[in-house]
Scaffold this active site. Structure first.
Site, short mmCIF file in Angstrom:
data_model
loop_
_atom_site.label_atom_id
_atom_site.label_comp_id
_atom_site.label_asym_id
_atom_site.label_seq_id
_atom_site.Cartn_x
_atom_site.Cartn_y
_atom_site.Cartn_z
N SER A 91 -65.92 -36.93 22.49
CA SER A 91 -67.32 -37.16 22.14
C SER A 91 -68.30 -36.34 22.96
CB SER A 91 -67.65 -38.65 22.33
OG SER A 91 -67.63 -39.01 23.70
N THR A 211 -70.68 -40.36 23.57
CA THR A 211 -71.66 -39.62 24.38
C THR A 211 -71.47 -40.12 25.79
OG1 THR A 211 -73.32 -39.55 22.61
CG2 THR A 211 -74.18 -39.50 24.84
N THR A 229 -73.55 -34.82 24.89
CA THR A 229 -72.74 -35.28 23.76
C THR A 229 -72.36 -34.15 22.82
OG1 THR A 229 -72.70 -36.91 21.96
CG2 THR A 229 -74.72 -35.70 22.24
N ARG A 239 -77.69 -30.73 12.71
CA ARG A 239 -78.20 -32.10 12.99
C ARG A 239 -78.42 -32.27 14.50
NH1 ARG A 239 -75.96 -36.69 16.11
NH2 ARG A 239 -76.70 -38.60 15.16
N VAL A 240 -79.59 -32.77 14.85
CA VAL A 240 -79.87 -33.08 16.25
C VAL A 240 -79.90 -34.59 16.39
CG1 VAL A 240 -81.58 -32.92 18.10
CG2 VAL A 240 -81.22 -30.98 16.56
N GLY A 241 -79.14 -35.11 17.34
CA GLY A 241 -79.11 -36.56 17.56
C GLY A 241 -80.19 -36.98 18.54
N ASP A 242 -80.04 -38.19 19.05
CA ASP A 242 -81.03 -38.71 19.99
C ASP A 242 -80.83 -38.16 21.40
OD1 ASP A 242 -78.57 -40.10 20.06
OD2 ASP A 242 -79.49 -41.77 21.12
N THR A 262 -76.18 -44.52 23.89
CA THR A 262 -75.11 -43.93 23.07
C THR A 262 -75.06 -44.71 21.77
OG1 THR A 262 -73.41 -45.39 23.98
CG2 THR A 262 -73.73 -43.31 25.12
N GLY A 263 -74.43 -44.13 20.76
CA GLY A 263 -74.34 -44.82 19.48
C GLY A 263 -75.15 -44.10 18.41
N GLY A 265 -77.54 -42.30 16.74
CA GLY A 265 -78.72 -41.63 17.26
C GLY A 265 -79.94 -41.76 16.36
#
Ligand code: ASP
Length: 361
Positions: A91, A211, A229, A239-242, A262-263, A265
């Site tokens: 991850s 993450t 992450t 794609r951009v996560g949190d 984490t989780g 996003g």
């Protein structure tokens, strides 16, 4: 990095921390097996580190660095570097699961409490330590976020080598996902020549999240944070996560505390939850209460039917980790019951129970 001027409380932290280092150096500090409650490791002095559950080695490494008198940001980045280079953590960093095209794209961010500065990179490819690049964005640019090609070129400029981050294990999982994604395309999972039902037993492949977040208070009472992450497995390229978004994947205020996540996003991005947690702590919540508040906010704001279970609850998970300036730690998740996060202080390293909003089925 310059130290933040100490107020009287921080001076107290510094003084008592110095005493505790003499009493327990990390080399002799035990790793505690079996989870603790947040209150049981409450500590009003000395350095403290928290991280997601996959960061037991990271909190221990960060604590060693802190005990040598280093800045909290140097310590947390050194801690998560262990996970970024670990091929077994699928991850984060090297060995992370790739995007839908089979390319590993990494996100990372850092925040430095004493100077209230931040740096981050998103969708960076072929760079094993995105957290180090995020730290360089903070230190060596007037910007906060670099993405994609620009982030990679900035890393090369600072001497980072380009490396293949796709391990065999991650490649095989990606191929399995691609072959089982649809029974209407031309990719086939392993089958016998006389199999006339290829693709009929379409398997829902597990889209994993994962993450590492890590925050710490150093010997001077200063606070810093990092989140790094490979993001959502098999995500849409770009794609951009949190994780690299300040206020979502992490937030840190030197006078109050720090939080990270984490989780899923997307849920966090829509709720700026790490910022929310720090502001709740500023208003008097404990770290655990503040993390639970963020879980409730996400639950209240989740309106898309496909994200809700038949009881109307979010059908996904987000986890939060927080520490305050007094050295208290806490964590909470939307859906849980038997989860922990990692923490360390001068007494050793611990797994700490997380609170939850809904019991996991
Ligand atoms: N929050 C990360 C993201 O959405 C993934 C994770 O923590 O599992 O990219």
């Amino acid at each position: 990095m310059a130290k933040h001027p100490t107020n009287s409380r921080r001076q107290f932290l510094k003084t008592t921390a110095a005493a505790s280092v003499g009493a327990a150096t990390l080399g002799s500090a035990p790793r505690v097996v079996g989870a603790r409650t947040p209150a049981s490791i409450k500590r009003a002095n000395g350095p403290v580190v928290i991280s997601s559950r996959n960061g037991m080695n990271a909190v221990e490494r960060a604590m060693e660095v802190l005990q040598s008198g280093a800045d909290a940001l140097d310590a947390v980045v050194a801690g998560v570097n262990l996970v970024e280079e670990d091929p077994n953590d699928t991850s984060v960093g090297y060995g992370g699961l790739p995007n839908a095209d089979g390319v590993v794209q990494l996100d990372a961010a850092v925040m430095h409490g004493p100077t209230a500065r931040a740096g981050s990179v998103a969708c960076i490819e072929q760079i094993k330590y995105p957290s180090k690049v995020a730290k360089l964005v903070l230190e060596r640019t007037d910007h906060v976020n670099l993405v994609g090609k620009g982030a990679q070129e900035f890393a090369i400029m600072h001497g980072f080598p380009l490396e293949n981050l796709l391990t065999e294990r991650a490649r095989e999982r990606w191929v399995r996902w691609r072959e089982n994604l649809s029974n209407r395309d031309d990719y086939l999972p392993p089958h016998e020549a006389d199999d006339d039902s290829i693709g009929a037993d379409y398997i829902e492949q597990q889209r994993t999240w994962g993450t590492i977040h890590c925050s710490a208070i150093d010997l001077s009472g200063n606070i810093s944070s990092v989140t790094t992450t490979s993001g959502l497995a098999f995500k849409i390229p770009g794609r951009v996560g949190d994780s690299p978004i300040i206020g979502a994947g992490l937030y840190c205020d030197n006078e109050v505390g720090a939080a990270g996540s984490t989780g899923r996003g997307e849920a966090n991005l829509e709720n700026c939850a790490s910022f929310l947690i720090v502001e709740r702590m500023r208003a008097g919540d404990s770290p655990e209460q503040a993390c639970l508040f963020a879980c409730e906010r996400i639950a209240d704001h989740t309106r898309k039917a496909y994200l809700l279970n038949d009881k109307g609850e979010p059908d996904f998970n987000v986890k939060f980790y927080a520490l305050n300036a007094a050295g208290e730690v806490g964590g909470a998740e939307i859906r849980g019951g038997n989860s922990q996060f990692a923490a360390a202080n001068a007494d050793g390293s611990f797994l700490v129970d997380m609170a939850y909003l809904y019991k996991r089925d």
